[in-house]
Design a protein around this motif. Structure first.
Motif, short mmCIF file in Angstrom:
data_model
loop_
_atom_site.label_atom_id
_atom_site.label_comp_id
_atom_site.label_asym_id
_atom_site.label_seq_id
_atom_site.Cartn_x
_atom_site.Cartn_y
_atom_site.Cartn_z
N THR A 72 38.31 27.06 38.79
CA THR A 72 37.25 27.96 38.34
C THR A 72 36.53 27.44 37.10
O THR A 72 35.52 27.99 36.70
N GLU A 75 40.75 27.56 33.99
CA GLU A 75 42.22 27.59 34.09
C GLU A 75 42.82 27.39 32.70
O GLU A 75 42.19 26.85 31.79
N ARG A 102 35.54 22.46 42.88
CA ARG A 102 34.93 23.46 42.01
C ARG A 102 33.60 23.89 42.61
O ARG A 102 32.82 23.04 43.06
N SER A 112 30.74 27.18 35.97
CA SER A 112 32.07 27.77 36.03
C SER A 112 31.92 29.27 36.21
O SER A 112 30.82 29.82 36.06
N LEU A 113 33.03 29.94 36.49
CA LEU A 113 33.01 31.40 36.56
C LEU A 113 32.63 31.99 35.20
O LEU A 113 31.87 32.96 35.10
N CYS A 133 35.10 37.51 42.16
CA CYS A 133 35.24 36.30 41.36
C CYS A 133 36.18 35.30 42.03
O CYS A 133 35.89 34.10 42.09
N SER A 134 37.30 35.78 42.57
CA SER A 134 38.22 34.87 43.23
C SER A 134 37.68 34.39 44.56
O SER A 134 37.90 33.24 44.96
N TRP A 137 34.95 31.69 43.58
CA TRP A 137 35.38 30.49 42.85
C TRP A 137 36.73 29.94 43.30
O TRP A 137 37.11 28.85 42.86
N LYS A 138 37.43 30.67 44.17
CA LYS A 138 38.71 30.18 44.68
C LYS A 138 38.68 30.01 46.21
O LYS A 138 38.91 28.92 46.73
N CYS A 217 42.83 32.51 35.36
CA CYS A 217 41.84 32.19 34.35
C CYS A 217 42.30 32.71 32.99
O CYS A 217 42.96 33.76 32.91
N CYS A 220 41.31 36.32 32.41
CA CYS A 220 41.51 37.21 33.55
C CYS A 220 41.76 38.66 33.11
O CYS A 220 42.64 38.92 32.30
#
Length: 298
Positions: A72, A75, A102, A112-113, A133-134, A137-138, A217, A220
């Motif tokens: 993301t 990390e 990414r 990035s997020l 978000c996940s 970005w994931k 993150c 988070c």
């Protein structure tokens, strides 16, 4: 063999076994007997559970075809250090190198997020209990890579599905809600192997790998109060960035139902509060990020 989509949810009991599920999940035997055109993929989360999967596969002489990690851009430093450790270890055991992805959002320009949240004046969607978000970005970056990976394309062209390992451990059977989608057949090896968190730790230590921190993150919203204060102590620079993100979202006024990254309280207020005030602050719900998350402690 075709596994059915579950019609009911698993109970919240932690003593459940695979036999208690309302459907029959895929097993190690399915992985070993899969069609040669079906790739086997591990979605690596960077934490304990997914590391235990890799170690378990090594011990069972079961080699994945692809191992992916979605970065993301936010990390924790300990997670990035662990990724380098894993990258050094994988070739030694004959596994494919970790593929780090990414979502750079070339059209929007987000790097990035964190960058996306700052530009939009928003909190990560997890602050509202959502998973955008996940997903952005994931999950989606890994799915995008898979849909441009030749072995997966050949698999789908043949009318088959890709096997993917998911890192829920033996105490998280209630999280198993599905066994397949349009492109994948999901396998939950830690549950099949009967490994809880302690079992995962023992397995990882058995090959000399360090126990990774919980993968998430650094900003988070599902962080516990203790984790927030630990971030402030260990990484004040990252804590300052999290406060900037929080202040930016509050100033933008895009979300009126939360007080800050802690939902019911701001990280700034937590850091400035005395012990008695901190104790009265409601803990943010610990909610794992969609399918790729691992190491959720409850």
């Amino acid at each position: 063999m075709t596994a059915g989509i579950p019609k009911t949810r698993a109970s919240n009991r932690k003593d459940l076994t695979l036999d208690d599920l309302p459907f029959h999940p895929f097993t190690e035997l399915n992985i070993r007997s899969r069609d040669p055109q079906q790739p086997f993929v591990v979605a690596y989360g960077g934490g304990l559970n997914s590391t235990a999967i890799l170690v378990g596969l090594v011990k069972r002489d079961l080699r994945p075809d692809l191992i992916t990690f979605a970065d993301t851009g936010g990390e924790k430093p300990e997670t990035y250090e662990h990724l380098e450790e894993i990258k050094r270890w994988l070739p030694k055991v004959g596994f494919p190198q970790l593929s780090v992805i990414r979502n750079l959002s070339p059209k929007a320009g987000y790097q990035s997020l964190e960058d996306e949240c700052l530009r939009k004046g928003e909190f990560p969607s997890r602050v509202l209990g959502l998973g955008k978000c996940s997903m952005s970005w994931k999950i989606w970056p890994q799915e995008y890579q898979l849909k441009h990976w030749s072995p997966a394309l050949r698999c789908w062209e043949a009318g088959l599905k890709v096997f993917k390992a998911i890192g829920y451990d033996g105490g998280e059977l209630r999280r198993v809600k599905f066994v397949e989608d349009d492109y994948h057949l999901f396998w939950y090896p830690l549950i099949e192997w009967g490994l809880d968190r302690q079992g995962c730790e023992d397995l990882v230590k058995s090959v000399g790998l360090p126990i990774p921190v919980k993968s998430a993150c650094f900003y988070c919203p599902s962080s516990t109060k203790t984790e927030v204060l630990e971030l402030k102590e260990k990484h004040p620079d990252l804590f300052a960035r999290a406060l900037k993100l929080e202040a930016n979202a509050l100033a933008a006024g895009t979300t009126h139902s939360v007080a800050g990254l802690g939902r019911h309280w701001s990280w700034k207020a937590l850091a400035e509060a005395d012990e008695a005030t901190r104790a009265r602050m409601i803990e943010a719900p610990v909610e794992p990020c969609t399918r790729c998350a691992d190491d959720t402690e409850e």
